[in-house]
Design a protein around this motif. Structure first.
Motif, PDB file in Angstrom:
ATOM      1  N   THR A  15       0.801  -1.248  -0.054  1.00 49.50           N
ATOM      2  CA  THR A  15      -0.007  -0.161  -0.028  1.00 49.50           C
ATOM      3  C   THR A  15       0.687   1.157  -0.003  1.00 49.50           C
ATOM      4  N   TYR A  19       1.014   3.984  -2.880  1.00 53.54           N
ATOM      5  CA  TYR A  19       0.385   5.436  -2.706  1.00 53.54           C
ATOM      6  C   TYR A  19       1.601   6.262  -3.272  1.00 53.54           C
ATOM      7  N   ARG A  23       1.623   9.214  -6.112  1.00 56.47           N
ATOM      8  CA  ARG A  23       1.914  10.137  -5.703  1.00 56.47           C
ATOM      9  C   ARG A  23       3.035  11.028  -6.672  1.00 56.47           C
ATOM     10  N   PHE A  55       3.251   6.551   6.631  1.00 58.67           N
ATOM     11  CA  PHE A  55       2.921   7.336   5.724  1.00 58.67           C
ATOM     12  C   PHE A  55       3.620   8.663   5.955  1.00 58.67           C
ATOM     13  N   LEU A 124      -4.778  10.467  -2.159  1.00 54.04           N
ATOM     14  CA  LEU A 124      -4.205   9.188  -2.222  1.00 54.04           C
ATOM     15  C   LEU A 124      -4.405   8.721  -0.844  1.00 54.04           C
ATOM     16  N   LEU A 125      -4.240   9.274   0.207  1.00 55.52           N
ATOM     17  CA  LEU A 125      -4.247   8.630   1.374  1.00 55.52           C
ATOM     18  C   LEU A 125      -5.633   7.821   1.501  1.00 55.52           C
ATOM     19  N   GLU A 128      -5.654   4.842  -0.011  1.00 57.04           N
ATOM     20  CA  GLU A 128      -5.218   3.549   0.605  1.00 57.04           C
ATOM     21  C   GLU A 128      -5.780   3.154   1.851  1.00 57.04           C
TER      22      GLU A 128
END
Lengths: 189, 351
Positions: A15, A19, A23, A55, A124-125, A128
């Motif tokens: 993941t 991500y 990005r 993250f 994008l977070l 995920e």
């Protein structure tokens, strides 16, 4: 330590790389950042929410990475180019990249570039699977503003992509105020 | 996060997205649900938000040039035996060709060739261990006597030495054949990777064992003892060195500089590379584009080089050695993820 490292990799590597790839638009760069993130996690294990921690560290590394020298970036780009070339000629190439798909991917990348850095990160977070608490913690914003951030990001992304697809590139450029797809541009915004 | 007033007011996009994302407390979620049900504007905004969420997810999905999880474990298990078998077959075939070729060359060689064989190839046996690993290939590709005769006429002392070597030629042939057989068998044993240990020990040869356990733990003991040098071979080596030192021929000049006949250098290098011992690593299952490898051998240099020193890794994976991080006893690749992952799943089968 190896068991912990193994667990972290198994749980979060895919993941995190996905991500970062989304990005940065550069798989090799994404993997580089992801691996460095895990290195830091092993050196100093996260104490609370490890997903948020990973993250957040990855985000910081992306920001720091953008400040590195052009020479290092050139090296990574060379590696990426070599890898792309190798994969395109290798026997175990994954999904076929048709011209249509490549065009759609380019439009998606351009549309994603069109939104602000914080909005992009939130989008994008969320993609995920991170919840609003985690996103707020990583981005340093209030949880109550995450919904607004996401709604703005989603609208801008969809509208820009639609404009690009229907040939209204002028509108898309006006929205974005910039073009191109460089990792530095992501970070600089 | 704003809240709708009692008159509903304009729809709050952020609130609707939070509701659709399931991020609102139950009471607030119920209230938004009621608003969407009762108010057309809120209903339209919710419908639009649903569309935006779906569209953005699809657009973001388009960015995945390479799907995550590039090293599925099932794939690594499937690939491993096939590659191993391929390596085994090629190495065994190469060893067989070397042995047969050596025997044929020695059987058919004229006296001059015997002189060369006694004077050159055994010299390689007397070299340090690393050098001796290439002697089989060197013997199989030895230069012709005509090239050796292109130099100046040998002196009387040299001629008498050559005569002595001709007398001793059968002994040299036997030792050369023994050495070639030992080298070929050792190369095959070190590359077998079949779960069984292979050991080769012959007179004047090195002893090497290599094994890969059934649990996926690759272990190697590439220790090699220096070979004893028979007296006759030592004399032949000296004579060869003298001839090279005197020769004006450019080929021999290069040989004088490198210590290895040019025509044999490539074969020697290739054999040395193929005979390189497998790394001592304990492998964990590759995960995603990266992997965790526990270092069994504590030597840091060996650890860094280990994944790419594996014969099965192949030259294409050399980039994998560009960056590693060693944290404690954990080796973490940091660059060129896909090449590394490919090298790793070749070198280290999933448990």
């Amino acid at each position: 330590m190896t068991a912990e490292a193994d667990r972290l990799f198994r749980t979060y590597h895919a993941t995190l790389v996905r991500y970062l790839t989304r990005r940065l638009g550069d798989r090799d760069w994404a993997e580089e950042v992801a691996q460095e993130t895990f290195v830091r996690a092993l050196r100093q294990p996260p104490t609370s929410n490890e997903r948020s921690w990973l993250f957040a560290v990855a985000n910081n590394l992306v920001r720091d990475e953008a400040r590195k020298s052009i020479r290092q970036r050139s090296h990574l780009q060379l590696l990426a180019a070599e890898e792309r070339e190798r994969e395109s000629s290798g026997p175990d190439t994954g999904e076929e990249m048709t011209p249509e798909r490549a065009h759609e991917m380019a439009m998606a990348r351009r549309a994603l570039d069109s939104i602000a850095e914080r909005d992009r990160q939130a989008l994008l977070l969320k993609a995920e699977g991170l919840d609003y608490d985690e996103i707020a913690g990583i981005l340093g914003i209030e949880k109550s503003s995450v919904g607004t951030t996401l709604s703005r990001a989603r609208r801008r992304l969809a509208e820009t992509f639609d404009a690009l697809r229907t040939g209204k590139s002028g509108l898309a450029d006006a929205n974005t105020g910039r073009t191109g797809n460089t990792g530095d541009a992501h970070v600089a915004s | 996060m704003s809240h709708p007033d009692r008159n509903h007011g304009p729809p709050d996009e952020g609130l609707i997205h939070a509701w659709l994302d399931g991020e609102l407390p139950a009471a607030e979620a119920a209230r938004i649900e009621q608003l969407v049900r009762d108010d057309a504007a809120w209903a339209a905004a919710a419908a639009e938000a649903r569309g935006l969420i779906a569209a953005s997810e699809r657009i973001v999905g388009l960015l995945d040039h390479v799907p995550a999880g590039v090293v599925p474990q099932a794939e690594s298990r499937a690939i491993r035996p096939a590659r191993g078998a391929e390596w085994w077959t090629w190495r065994a075939a190469a060893a067989l060709v070397v042995v047969i070729g050596t025997a044929v060359v020695l059987r058919d060689a004229p006296p001059e060739a015997s002189s060369f064989a006694a004077g050159d190839a055994p010299k390689k046996l007397a070299e340090p261990v690393a050098d001796s690993q290439g002697s089989a290939a060197m013997a199989a590709t030895a230069p012709t006597p005509a090239r050796e005769q292109s130099g100046p006429a040998p002196s009387r002392d040299a001629a008498s030495r050559n005569e002595a070597q001709r007398r001793d030629a059968p002994e040299a042939k036997r030792m050369l054949a023994d050495a070639a057989t030992a080298d070929a068998a050792r190369a095959a044993a070190s590359s077998a990777g079949s779960g069984a240990a292979g050991a080769v020990s012959t007179t004047g040869a090195v002893s090497t064992t290599g094994a890969i356990s059934a649990t996926g733990v690759r272990q190697a003991a590439p220790s090699a003892a220096a070979a004893p040098v028979p007296t006759m071979l030592g004399a032949a080596r000296e004579e060869r060195s003298e001839r090279i030192a005197r020769a004006p021929d450019s080929t021999l000049t290069r040989e004088r500089e490198t210590g290895v006949p040019p025509r044999l250098a490539a074969a020697q290098q290739s054999t040395l590379a193929k005979a390189a011992a497998p790394p001592a690593l304990e492998c964990y299952a590759p995960v995603g584009g990266g992997a965790v490898v526990r270092v069994v051998r504590t030597d840091a240099t060996s650890a860094i080089e280990a994944p790419v020193a594996t014969p099965a890794a192949g030259a294409a994976d050399r980039r994998a050695r560009l960056a590693f991080s060693i944290v404690g006893d954990t080796l973490i690749p940091r660059g060129a993820g896909a090449p590394f992952a490919r090298a790793l799943r070749t070198a280290c089968p999933a448990p």
